[in-house]
Scaffold this active site. Structure first.
Site, PDB file in Angstrom:
ATOM      1  CE1 TYR A 244      -4.314   2.186   0.578  1.00  0.00           C
ATOM      2  CE2 TYR A 244      -2.768   3.040   2.361  1.00  0.00           C
ATOM      3  CZ  TYR A 244      -3.828   3.128   1.469  1.00  0.00           C
ATOM      4  OH  TYR A 244      -4.859   4.082   1.899  1.00  0.00           O
TER       5      TYR A 244
ATOM      6  CE  LYS B 196      -3.748   4.949  -1.301  1.00  0.00           C
ATOM      7  NZ  LYS B 196      -4.576   5.460  -2.591  1.00  0.00           N
TER       8      LYS B 196
END
Length: 301
Positions: A166, A170
């Site tokens: 993640y 991002k």
């Protein structure tokens, strides 16, 4: 007159949580909105058009104008079709908000290839897929005030220890956002990122943990509190703002700093030997990097 009157927007991940709050806020300010959500579970399984249809119906029942979509944003060709369909359905295409996401957490030494690929595919590839096709449409339809608004995360900006997939996705989105800001500004596009904090189904696993209360009773962390700066970025007033990250939530809207040279050592001769480099790096840099981040444990009392 509402600040987004006449504007058109496509919002992904808009069937729940922050994406839904953003879609409702854009519509409340006059935008015509395509509510896109594949209706998957938190870890990316399944497919359900219901969430997008529900949010679109809420907007229409409230006097706004919205259309539902359930495109799989990991499908490059399908995203191209979605951009074309959105422009035709909405009567234009001014704003692209990439807010869709899934979670498959785990420490890096335990993470499977499948969990890595799934998160990268939805967050980073999905953002690219829609951005690529939106950019092509904007390039062919020059003269508008276009906005690319991508969702990043403090997980990436600070490095959440149990979210390597993640966090990587991002931070990749930040780089993509900055690249687009430089590449597309001549076509009327302004490209920025939002780093939100809010209580959603993606934070349910950490409710009651740490110092942050992610429960539904904490109004400061309501998804609706993330929406106002997104509305601003979507408006024509934000033309001056490009290539930046905005933090939103918990009662705060913050302009994050872009990477800059913090400290520098320069060799008079233009070359370095190892012993001198060692000494200069420690004397000049060490004090600057010894700072806590949000994932550091407080010292024992």
């Amino acid at each position: 007159m509402s600040v987004l009157e006449g504007r058109t927007a496509l919002v992904t991940g808009a069937g729940r949580g922050i994406g839904a709050a953003v879609a409702r806020a854009l519509a409340a300010e006059g935008a015509t909105v395509m509510v896109s959500d594949a209706g998957v579970s938190v870890d990316g399984d399944g497919h359900d058009a219901g969430p997008a249809e529900t949010v679109a119906a809420q907007i229409n029942d409230s006097g706004g104008k919205a259309f539902a979509d359930a495109t799989d944003i990991t499908d490059f060709a399908a995203c191209g079709d979605l951009i074309t369909r959105a422009a035709e359905t909405l009567g234009g295409f001014d704003v692209m908000v990439n807010a869709a996401g899934i979670l498959r957490d785990g420490m890096v030494f335990k993470m499977s290839e499948q969990d890595w690929d799934a998160v990268i595919s939805v967050h980073l590839k999905g953002t690219f897929n829609l951005t690529r096709h939106a950019a092509a449409w904007w390039r062919e339809n020059r003269g508008g005030q276009y906005r690319l608004i991508n969702f990043t995360s403090m997980s990436g900006l600070q490095g959440a220890p149990s979210q390597p997939n993640y966090a990587a996705a991002k931070m990749g989105i930040v780089g993509l956002t900055f690249s687009c800001a430089n590449a597309l500004k001549g076509y009327g596009v302004r490209s920025n990122a939002i780093a939100p904090i809010a209580g959603t189904r993606m934070t349910q696993g950490i409710k009651g943990g740490g110092s942050m209360d992610y429960s539904d009773s904490n109004a400061r962390l309501a998804p609706d509190n993330v929406a106002p700066p997104v509305v601003y970025l979507a408006s024509e007033q934000s033309e001056w703002l490009n290539r930046r990250v905005i933090f939103a939530g918990n009662g705060r809207i913050s302009l994050m700093s872009n990477p800059v040279v913090e400290r520098e050592i320069v060799s008079a001769s233009g070359t370095w030997d190892v012993p001198t480099a060692f000494a200069e790096i420690e004397s000049s840099f060490k004090e600057a990097v010894l700072w806590p981040n949000i994932f550091d444990k407080p010292p024992a009392q």
